[in-house]
Design an enzyme around this catalytic site. Structure first.
Site, mmCIF file in Angstrom:
data_model
loop_
_atom_site.group_PDB
_atom_site.id
_atom_site.type_symbol
_atom_site.label_atom_id
_atom_site.label_comp_id
_atom_site.label_asym_id
_atom_site.label_seq_id
_atom_site.Cartn_x
_atom_site.Cartn_y
_atom_site.Cartn_z
ATOM 1 N N THR A 106 -5.163 -18.619 21.903
ATOM 2 C CA THR A 106 -6.005 -17.536 21.408
ATOM 3 C C THR A 106 -7.369 -17.652 22.071
ATOM 4 O OG1 THR A 106 -4.854 -17.556 19.282
ATOM 5 C CG2 THR A 106 -7.004 -16.491 19.347
ATOM 6 N N LYS A 182 -4.305 -10.109 19.574
ATOM 7 C CA LYS A 182 -4.249 -11.344 18.788
ATOM 8 C C LYS A 182 -5.516 -11.527 17.962
ATOM 9 C CE LYS A 182 -2.841 -15.294 17.201
ATOM 10 N NZ LYS A 182 -2.526 -16.490 18.005
ATOM 11 N N LYS A 250 -12.774 -21.522 15.129
ATOM 12 C CA LYS A 250 -12.776 -21.009 16.513
ATOM 13 C C LYS A 250 -12.502 -19.509 16.551
ATOM 14 C CE LYS A 250 -9.013 -21.714 18.913
ATOM 15 N NZ LYS A 250 -8.408 -20.382 19.229
#
Length: 308
Positions: A106, A182, A250
């Site tokens: 990702t 995503k 993150k």
């Protein structure tokens, strides 16, 4: 554009870089489909485990990718992906001409586009292919893959995609589009986990039977995939990391950066990020993301189940 290698599933050589909770299941799915799979991970125990189950082990990413037609990278972020590609033992030193690099990390869409350009300049294909579905679906080869890239990249990657996924969405002709999809998923996932943990801990504070709460909510309109998937971790008192708190530190951080660049408000994602940051600061960063419930319990004095 580089030509595509022969990636017939009977002859394709595949390297999987990253044998964590997702990558290990993906490697096993590829092996179960009859493909020739080599695996590498920074943890030698993960490699040993893969070898014990019939895979080929490797000492470095380049070793795993030697003469590979397909490299599947299942690392945490863009920085690790760059190292896998271009580091001292990077896979681009060893992949065969015209091979495809499948990036499942990702990351910011702009970084995915930049990495793709560098890979394609070396004569390889790049498929931007983030994944969703969790460790169980990785193990059974039923992931959802949100992919973008050139037609030759998709063609070269097809044997691996078919073995790893129940659904492969072909979202566009260039890298970065899959990454953007995503990030939308991660915004929702991060908020939904936070909401599920907030709700189950409030139920505990109210003295409710938490098993019954789970039964009722999963049959009601308030249910979500994340409530159904993560609350059992809380009920079992088991915070073994299947997806760690730091992952959402993150990912929601990336969403904040993307939204700021667009001058777009994301207040729910921002609030959720603060809870993940608090959990990480409380020492839970490497624990399962359902540990947000433990954070709520610490803040409120609620009592949650503990593992036997």
């Amino acid at each position: 554009m580089p030509s595509s290698p022969d990636t017939d599933k009977r002859t394709a050589r595949i390297a999987v870089i990253g044998l964590g909770s997702m990558g290990f299941g993906m490697a096993r799915s590829l092996k179960r489909a009859g493909l020739d799979v080599a695996g590498y991970d920074v943890a030698s125990t993960a490699v040993d485990r893969f070898v014990a189950q019939g895979g080929r082990g490797a000492q470095t990413p380049a070793d795993a990718a030697k003469n590979a037609d397909i490299v599947v990278s299942v690392v945490v972020n863009a920085a690790q992906t760059e190292t896998v590609l271009f580091g001292p033992d990077g896979v681009t030193q060893a992949m065969q001409a015209g091979a495809v690099f499948i990036s499942s990390a990702t990351m910011d869409p702009a970084i995915a586009r930049a990495l793709s350009g560098r890979v394609e300049a070396l004569g390889f294909h790049y498929l931007d292919a983030p994944i969703s579905g969790g460790a169980k679906k990785a193990e059974t080869g039923e992931l959802t893959i949100m992919a973008s890239g050139s037609k030759p990249a998709f063609a070269a990657a097809r044997p691996a995609l078919d073995a790893m996924a129940a659904k492969v969405y072909e979202l566009g002709g260039e890298a970065g589009i899959g990454a953007a999809f995503k990030m939308i998923n991660q915004l929702l996932a991060g908020v939904h986990i936070a909401a599920a943990c907030e709700a189950i801990c409030l139920a505990a504070k109210q003295g409710l039977d938490l098993d019954k709460v789970y039964e009722v909510i999963t049959a009601s309109a308030g249910n979500s995939w994340m409530f159904e998937n993560r609350v059992p971790h809380v009920l079992a008192g088991d915070y073994t990391p299947l997806s760690a708190i730091e992952i959402f530190v993150k990912d929601l951080g990336i969403i904040q950066d993307m939204a700021r660049g667009e001058r777009y408000p994301v207040p729910l994602a921002a609030a959720a990020l603060q809870m993940y940051l608090a959990a990480a600061g409380a020492g839970m960063g490497q624990d399962d993301d359902a540990s947000l419930a433990r954070l709520y319990a610490k803040l409120s004095g609620a009592s949650l189940p503990v593992a036997p």
